[in-house]
Design a protein around this motif. Structure first.
Motif, PDB file in Angstrom:
ATOM      1  N   THR A 109       0.878  -1.165   0.000  1.00 14.30           N
ATOM      2  CA  THR A 109       0.000   0.000   0.000  1.00 14.30           C
ATOM      3  C   THR A 109       0.915   1.214   0.000  1.00 14.30           C
ATOM      4  OG1 THR A 109      -0.111   0.089   2.417  1.00 14.30           O
ATOM      5  CG2 THR A 109      -1.832  -1.175   1.283  1.00 14.30           C
ATOM      6  N   LEU A 110       0.396   2.354  -0.391  1.00 14.77           N
ATOM      7  CA  LEU A 110       1.235   3.540  -0.517  1.00 14.77           C
ATOM      8  C   LEU A 110       1.749   3.953   0.851  1.00 14.77           C
ATOM      9  CD1 LEU A 110       2.325   5.670  -2.491  1.00 14.77           C
ATOM     10  CD2 LEU A 110       0.316   7.074  -1.933  1.00 14.77           C
ATOM     11  N   PRO A 111       3.080   3.903   1.074  1.00 15.66           N
ATOM     12  CA  PRO A 111       3.630   4.287   2.374  1.00 15.66           C
ATOM     13  C   PRO A 111       3.331   5.750   2.685  1.00 15.66           C
ATOM     14  CG  PRO A 111       5.258   3.103   1.061  1.00 15.66           C
ATOM     15  CD  PRO A 111       4.120   3.420   0.153  1.00 15.66           C
ATOM     16  N   PRO A 112       3.152   6.082   3.955  1.00 21.61           N
ATOM     17  CA  PRO A 112       2.897   7.493   4.312  1.00 21.61           C
ATOM     18  C   PRO A 112       3.985   8.434   3.800  1.00 21.61           C
ATOM     19  CG  PRO A 112       2.506   6.039   6.186  1.00 21.61           C
ATOM     20  CD  PRO A 112       3.128   5.191   5.124  1.00 21.61           C
ATOM     21  N   GLN A 113       5.236   7.963   3.767  1.00 21.81           N
ATOM     22  CA  GLN A 113       6.330   8.812   3.313  1.00 21.81           C
ATOM     23  C   GLN A 113       6.196   9.184   1.835  1.00 21.81           C
ATOM     24  OE1 GLN A 113       6.458   5.850   4.774  1.00 21.81           O
ATOM     25  NE2 GLN A 113       8.402   5.489   5.880  1.00 21.81           N
ATOM     26  N   CYS A 114       5.432   8.393   1.080  1.00 25.44           N
ATOM     27  CA  CYS A 114       5.305   8.616  -0.365  1.00 25.44           C
ATOM     28  C   CYS A 114       4.095   9.476  -0.733  1.00 25.44           C
ATOM     29  CB  CYS A 114       5.190   7.274  -1.094  1.00 25.44           C
ATOM     30  SG  CYS A 114       6.608   6.184  -0.863  1.00 25.44           S
ATOM     31  N   GLN A 115       3.265   9.784   0.231  1.00 24.62           N
ATOM     32  CA  GLN A 115       1.989  10.410  -0.093  1.00 24.62           C
ATOM     33  C   GLN A 115       2.113  11.856  -0.562  1.00 24.62           C
ATOM     34  OE1 GLN A 115      -0.602   9.791   3.243  1.00 24.62           O
ATOM     35  NE2 GLN A 115      -0.771   7.575   2.886  1.00 24.62           N
ATOM     36  N   LYS A 116       3.243  12.504  -0.277  1.00 25.92           N
ATOM     37  CA  LYS A 116       3.402  13.899  -0.694  1.00 25.92           C
ATOM     38  C   LYS A 116       4.572  14.062  -1.658  1.00 25.92           C
ATOM     39  CE  LYS A 116       1.262  16.024   3.349  1.00 25.92           C
ATOM     40  NZ  LYS A 116       1.388  17.023   4.438  1.00 25.92           N
ATOM     41  N   ARG A 117       4.895  12.984  -2.365  1.00 26.98           N
ATOM     42  CA  ARG A 117       5.992  13.053  -3.314  1.00 26.98           C
ATOM     43  C   ARG A 117       5.689  12.125  -4.497  1.00 26.98           C
ATOM     44  NH1 ARG A 117      10.700  12.709  -0.537  1.00 26.98           N
ATOM     45  NH2 ARG A 117       9.619  13.088   1.443  1.00 26.98           N
TER      46      ARG A 117
ATOM     47  N   PRO B 296       1.576  15.329  -5.460  1.00 28.49           N
ATOM     48  CA  PRO B 296       0.308  16.077  -5.400  1.00 28.49           C
ATOM     49  C   PRO B 296       0.524  17.520  -5.849  1.00 28.49           C
ATOM     50  CG  PRO B 296       0.655  14.815  -3.386  1.00 28.49           C
ATOM     51  CD  PRO B 296       1.938  14.739  -4.154  1.00 28.49           C
ATOM     52  N   LEU B 297      -0.493  18.080  -6.502  1.00 29.66           N
ATOM     53  CA  LEU B 297      -0.408  19.451  -6.996  1.00 29.66           C
ATOM     54  C   LEU B 297      -0.537  20.442  -5.847  1.00 29.66           C
ATOM     55  CD1 LEU B 297      -2.669  19.192 -10.169  1.00 29.66           C
ATOM     56  CD2 LEU B 297      -0.181  18.973 -10.030  1.00 29.66           C
ATOM     57  N   THR B 298       0.180  21.542  -5.976  1.00 30.56           N
ATOM     58  CA  THR B 298       0.002  22.641  -5.028  1.00 30.56           C
ATOM     59  C   THR B 298      -1.332  23.312  -5.316  1.00 30.56           C
ATOM     60  OG1 THR B 298       1.041  24.271  -6.479  1.00 30.56           O
ATOM     61  CG2 THR B 298       2.502  23.007  -5.009  1.00 30.56           C
ATOM     62  N   PRO B 299      -1.857  24.125  -4.386  1.00 31.86           N
ATOM     63  CA  PRO B 299      -3.116  24.842  -4.675  1.00 31.86           C
ATOM     64  C   PRO B 299      -3.032  25.677  -5.945  1.00 31.86           C
ATOM     65  CG  PRO B 299      -2.605  24.971  -2.337  1.00 31.86           C
ATOM     66  CD  PRO B 299      -1.409  24.328  -2.994  1.00 31.86           C
ATOM     67  N   GLU B 300      -1.873  26.308  -6.189  1.00 28.85           N
ATOM     68  CA  GLU B 300      -1.722  27.109  -7.401  1.00 28.85           C
ATOM     69  C   GLU B 300      -1.744  26.224  -8.645  1.00 28.85           C
ATOM     70  OE1 GLU B 300       0.261  27.203  -4.791  1.00 28.85           O
ATOM     71  OE2 GLU B 300      -0.205  29.181  -3.918  1.00 28.85           O
ATOM     72  N   GLN B 301      -1.062  25.073  -8.569  1.00 27.81           N
ATOM     73  CA  GLN B 301      -1.062  24.151  -9.704  1.00 27.81           C
ATOM     74  C   GLN B 301      -2.452  23.570  -9.952  1.00 27.81           C
ATOM     75  OE1 GLN B 301       1.983  21.522  -8.203  1.00 27.81           O
ATOM     76  NE2 GLN B 301       3.564  22.381  -9.550  1.00 27.81           N
ATOM     77  N   GLN B 302      -3.168  23.271  -8.867  1.00 25.57           N
ATOM     78  CA  GLN B 302      -4.526  22.746  -9.008  1.00 25.57           C
ATOM     79  C   GLN B 302      -5.438  23.781  -9.661  1.00 25.57           C
ATOM     80  OE1 GLN B 302      -5.507  19.622  -8.392  1.00 25.57           O
ATOM     81  NE2 GLN B 302      -7.525  20.138  -9.173  1.00 25.57           N
ATOM     82  N   ALA B 303      -5.292  25.045  -9.253  1.00 26.95           N
ATOM     83  CA  ALA B 303      -6.108  26.114  -9.841  1.00 26.95           C
ATOM     84  C   ALA B 303      -5.776  26.276 -11.322  1.00 26.95           C
ATOM     85  CB  ALA B 303      -5.877  27.426  -9.095  1.00 26.95           C
ATOM     86  N   GLN B 304      -4.488  26.188 -11.659  1.00 27.25           N
ATOM     87  CA  GLN B 304      -4.088  26.295 -13.064  1.00 27.25           C
ATOM     88  C   GLN B 304      -4.618  25.126 -13.873  1.00 27.25           C
ATOM     89  OE1 GLN B 304      -2.445  28.908 -14.564  1.00 27.25           O
ATOM     90  NE2 GLN B 304      -3.022  27.805 -16.416  1.00 27.25           N
ATOM     91  N   LYS B 305      -4.605  23.927 -13.264  1.00 24.29           N
ATOM     92  CA  LYS B 305      -5.135  22.748 -13.945  1.00 24.29           C
ATOM     93  C   LYS B 305      -6.622  22.920 -14.243  1.00 24.29           C
ATOM     94  CE  LYS B 305      -5.658  17.738 -13.406  1.00 24.29           C
ATOM     95  NZ  LYS B 305      -5.442  16.566 -12.518  1.00 24.29           N
ATOM     96  N   VAL B 306      -7.352  23.484 -13.294  1.00 30.02           N
ATOM     97  CA  VAL B 306      -8.788  23.726 -13.504  1.00 30.02           C
ATOM     98  C   VAL B 306      -8.987  24.721 -14.637  1.00 30.02           C
ATOM     99  CG1 VAL B 306     -10.873  24.707 -12.459  1.00 30.02           C
ATOM    100  CG2 VAL B 306      -9.424  23.147 -11.138  1.00 30.02           C
TER     101      VAL B 306
END
Length: 238
Positions: A52-60, A77-87
């Motif tokens: 299963t996805l290790p906790p250490q990998c969840q933000k990279r 994972p995308l930053t809030p700015e990247q997520q907004a740009q993706k939208v």
């Protein structure tokens, strides 16, 4: 961790991320057709993996591997700015697709409506004449309203030095309102005439573009096949 995941992990740690296809014998009671997945990421230069996805990998960024030797890269994972740009990018893409579909619909309707450039000219002339007739009627109404108002204003001149009938004042205000209304209607009619001319100018230009493109490419081939690039020059031996 199950037998297949353990086997997969040992291969990953031993040989890096490139995996061969293999079929490990399942343990008793384990589904032999189950596709095992393993998740691995780098943490401070060390490889961290788990079924299963290790906790250490969840933000990279991490890699998802399976027992068939297939690896899939998963970004961080995308930053809030990247997520907004993706939208915003997705919204722009949808708008462009919608615009392309709408243009295709208009092009199809244009080709189905007219059989030649002369058809466009004929219908344009007919609609212009109809609108010009309405403009002439509006001009006559404006002229009549001006005459009516002038008569009332002349009548008001007789009451310069004495009180004018209240009915006369009301009639003048009504006449001024009617004249203003008729002028606005005339202005709209003139605008509609310009819109008609602009519409048929655009329709004709687009019709010419479409029919010429269709004539140059009757089979609907890719442009590169209709107008292929010239063959490369061959240097002859001296």
């Amino acid at each position: 961790m199950g037998y297949l995941a353990s086997k997969l992990l040992s291969l990953v740690l031993a040989g890096g991320v490139a995996l061969p296809a293999w079929a490990a014998p399942p343990r008793s009671g384990e589904d032999p057709n189950r596709l095992v997945k393993l998740y691995c990421c780098e943490v401070d230069g060390q490889k961290t993996c788990g079924d299963t996805l290790p906790p250490q990998c969840q933000k990279r960024a991490y890699k998802e591997l399976n027992s068939l030797g297939v690896a899939r890269e998963v970004g961080p994972p995308l930053t809030p700015e990247q997520q907004a740009q993706k939208v915003r990018d997705e919204q722009r893409r949808k708008e462009e697709e919608a615009a392309q579909k709408e243009q295709a619909r208009k092009d199809t309707a244009l080709l189905n409506t007219y059989s030649s450039e002369k058809d466009i000219d004929l219908i344009r002339s007919r609609n212009e004449q109809e609108m010009q007739g309405q403009i002439k009627q509006s001009e006559n109404k404006v002229a009549d309203a001006q005459k009516h108002l002038k008569r009332l204003q002349d009548e008001m001149e007789f009451y310069k030095h004495r009180p004018a009938p209240s009915e006369l004042g009301k009639n003048i205000r009504d006449a001024e309102y009617d004249l203003r209304l008729q002028k606005e209607l005339l202005e709209r009619k003139n605008q509609e005439l310009q819109q008609i001319r602009s519409k048929y100018d655009q329709d004709k230009r687009r019709y010419i573009e479409l029919t010429r493109a269709r004539a140059a490419n009757p089979a609907g081939l890719h442009p590169a096949l209709v107008h292929p690039a010239p063959p490369p020059a061959v240097e002859r031996p001296r």
